[in-house]
Design a protein around this motif. Structure first.
Motif, PDB file in Angstrom:
ATOM      1  N   MET A  75      21.144  39.260  41.673  1.00 45.91           N
ATOM      2  CA  MET A  75      22.354  39.695  41.013  1.00 45.91           C
ATOM      3  C   MET A  75      23.589  39.314  41.823  1.00 45.91           C
ATOM      4  N   ALA A  76      23.508  39.377  43.147  1.00 48.60           N
ATOM      5  CA  ALA A  76      24.650  39.038  43.993  1.00 48.60           C
ATOM      6  C   ALA A  76      24.994  37.560  43.859  1.00 48.60           C
ATOM      7  N   HIS A  77      23.972  36.720  43.747  1.00 46.74           N
ATOM      8  CA  HIS A  77      24.197  35.291  43.591  1.00 46.74           C
ATOM      9  C   HIS A  77      24.918  35.001  42.266  1.00 46.74           C
ATOM     10  N   GLY A  78      24.539  35.721  41.200  1.00 52.86           N
ATOM     11  CA  GLY A  78      25.190  35.570  39.888  1.00 52.86           C
ATOM     12  C   GLY A  78      26.646  35.980  39.931  1.00 52.86           C
ATOM     13  N   ASN A  79      26.956  37.038  40.710  1.00 60.68           N
ATOM     14  CA  ASN A  79      28.348  37.485  40.838  1.00 60.68           C
ATOM     15  C   ASN A  79      29.193  36.450  41.568  1.00 60.68           C
ATOM     16  N   LYS A  80      28.607  35.816  42.597  1.00 56.92           N
ATOM     17  CA  LYS A  80      29.349  34.792  43.342  1.00 56.92           C
ATOM     18  C   LYS A  80      29.705  33.621  42.431  1.00 56.92           C
ATOM     19  N   ILE A  81      28.758  33.221  41.610  1.00 54.39           N
ATOM     20  CA  ILE A  81      29.007  32.108  40.692  1.00 54.39           C
ATOM     21  C   ILE A  81      30.092  32.491  39.681  1.00 54.39           C
ATOM     22  N   ALA A  82      30.035  33.700  39.153  1.00 54.55           N
ATOM     23  CA  ALA A  82      31.027  34.158  38.173  1.00 54.55           C
ATOM     24  C   ALA A  82      32.425  34.207  38.808  1.00 54.55           C
ATOM     25  N   VAL A  83      32.498  34.684  40.046  1.00 54.29           N
ATOM     26  CA  VAL A  83      33.794  34.744  40.739  1.00 54.29           C
ATOM     27  C   VAL A  83      34.323  33.333  40.971  1.00 54.29           C
ATOM     28  N   ARG A  84      33.443  32.437  41.410  1.00 56.98           N
ATOM     29  CA  ARG A  84      33.872  31.053  41.650  1.00 56.98           C
ATOM     30  C   ARG A  84      34.343  30.380  40.363  1.00 56.98           C
ATOM     31  N   LEU A  85      33.615  30.597  39.292  1.00 55.22           N
ATOM     32  CA  LEU A  85      34.023  30.029  38.009  1.00 55.22           C
ATOM     33  C   LEU A  85      35.349  30.626  37.542  1.00 55.22           C
ATOM     34  N   GLY A  86      35.516  31.914  37.746  1.00 53.06           N
ATOM     35  CA  GLY A  86      36.788  32.563  37.383  1.00 53.06           C
ATOM     36  C   GLY A  86      37.950  32.013  38.191  1.00 53.06           C
ATOM     37  N   LEU A  87      37.742  31.829  39.508  1.00 50.58           N
ATOM     38  CA  LEU A  87      38.791  31.256  40.359  1.00 50.58           C
ATOM     39  C   LEU A  87      39.095  29.814  39.964  1.00 50.58           C
ATOM     40  N   ALA A 124      38.807  28.564  36.942  1.00 50.93           N
ATOM     41  CA  ALA A 124      39.573  28.619  35.693  1.00 50.93           C
ATOM     42  C   ALA A 124      41.037  28.974  35.978  1.00 50.93           C
ATOM     43  N   VAL A 125      41.291  29.925  36.866  1.00 53.41           N
ATOM     44  CA  VAL A 125      42.663  30.305  37.227  1.00 53.41           C
ATOM     45  C   VAL A 125      43.376  29.125  37.894  1.00 53.41           C
ATOM     46  N   ALA A 126      42.678  28.418  38.796  1.00 54.08           N
ATOM     47  CA  ALA A 126      43.275  27.260  39.473  1.00 54.08           C
ATOM     48  C   ALA A 126      43.600  26.155  38.476  1.00 54.08           C
ATOM     49  N   MET A 127      42.711  25.901  37.524  1.00 53.43           N
ATOM     50  CA  MET A 127      42.969  24.871  36.516  1.00 53.43           C
ATOM     51  C   MET A 127      44.160  25.261  35.644  1.00 53.43           C
ATOM     52  N   PHE A 128      44.265  26.519  35.259  1.00 53.71           N
ATOM     53  CA  PHE A 128      45.412  26.977  34.472  1.00 53.71           C
ATOM     54  C   PHE A 128      46.704  26.800  35.264  1.00 53.71           C
ATOM     55  N   GLY A 129      46.687  27.184  36.533  1.00 48.50           N
ATOM     56  CA  GLY A 129      47.880  27.034  37.379  1.00 48.50           C
ATOM     57  C   GLY A 129      48.290  25.585  37.531  1.00 48.50           C
ATOM     58  N   PHE A 130      47.306  24.690  37.707  1.00 46.74           N
ATOM     59  CA  PHE A 130      47.609  23.265  37.813  1.00 46.74           C
ATOM     60  C   PHE A 130      48.220  22.752  36.514  1.00 46.74           C
ATOM     61  N   GLY A 131      47.639  23.125  35.384  1.00 44.96           N
ATOM     62  CA  GLY A 131      48.176  22.707  34.083  1.00 44.96           C
ATOM     63  C   GLY A 131      49.591  23.224  33.866  1.00 44.96           C
ATOM     64  N   PHE A 132      49.851  24.440  34.291  1.00 42.51           N
ATOM     65  CA  PHE A 132      51.178  25.042  34.148  1.00 42.51           C
ATOM     66  C   PHE A 132      52.198  24.303  35.012  1.00 42.51           C
TER      67      PHE A 132
END
Length: 176
Positions: free
Chosen positions: A1-13, A15-23
């Protein structure tokens, strides 16, 4: 479960980085174009300054017009080519017609080719500086006053100023 959370956090970060770059991309693109002179963007205004006319040099300015798809009517310059002396003030009128039964609000976007010449085109008055309302079944004459800066590189003997006309009636109505 901890490994799944790390992947979700990385994917979320990610997505935020891609949005910021696009902006941030639009202002970065504008800065890049200002620095390099690419894309042929012209300044939105030009101060009238005391200038001398270069009597020894002629530059040919070509005028081209386009309309966005779906826009009806005509959009034409009063001349297709004009020989000018750097520093000499000129006016070219552009005529637009609206054969439709509804009033329209139009916006013209300029471009200069080669892009380097854009930095030496000084517009003192231009219909491209603001929205242009046009009544139904009407025609309008829109002036553009300009001069070519004497500092235009000598190897640029001809350049093209093009305008693309867009119907922004819906955006203008939404902004009212």
């Amino acid at each position: 479960m901890a490994h799944g959370n790390k992947i979700a956090v990385r994917l979320g970060l990610l997505a935020v980085a891609m949005f910021g770059f696009g902006f941030a991309l639009v202002p970065l693109y504008d800065v890049f174009c200002d620095i390099t002179g690419l894309n042929g963007k012209t300044a939105t205004s030009a101060a009238v300054e005391s200038r001398l006319v270069d009597q020894q040099r002629l530059v040919t300015v070509e005028f081209v017009t386009y309309q966005s798809s779906g826009l009806q009517g005509d959009f034409t310059p009063s001349v297709r080519r004009l020989q000018v002396r750097p520093g000499e003030m000129h006016q070219v009128d552009f005529t637009v017609s609206n054969p439709g039964s509804d009033a329209r609000v139009l916006r013209a976007i300029p471009s200069v080719s080669p892009g380097l010449a854009a930095g030496y085109l000084r517009k003192t008055e231009c219909f491209c500086f603001q929205e242009q309302p046009i009544a139904a079944r009407a025609e309008a004459v829109m002036p553009m006053r300009f001069y070519v800066d004497q500092a235009l590189p000598a190897d640029i003997e001809v350049f093209t100023l093009s305008y693309t006309l867009y119907d922004i009636s819906e955006q203008a109505a939404a902004g009212s």
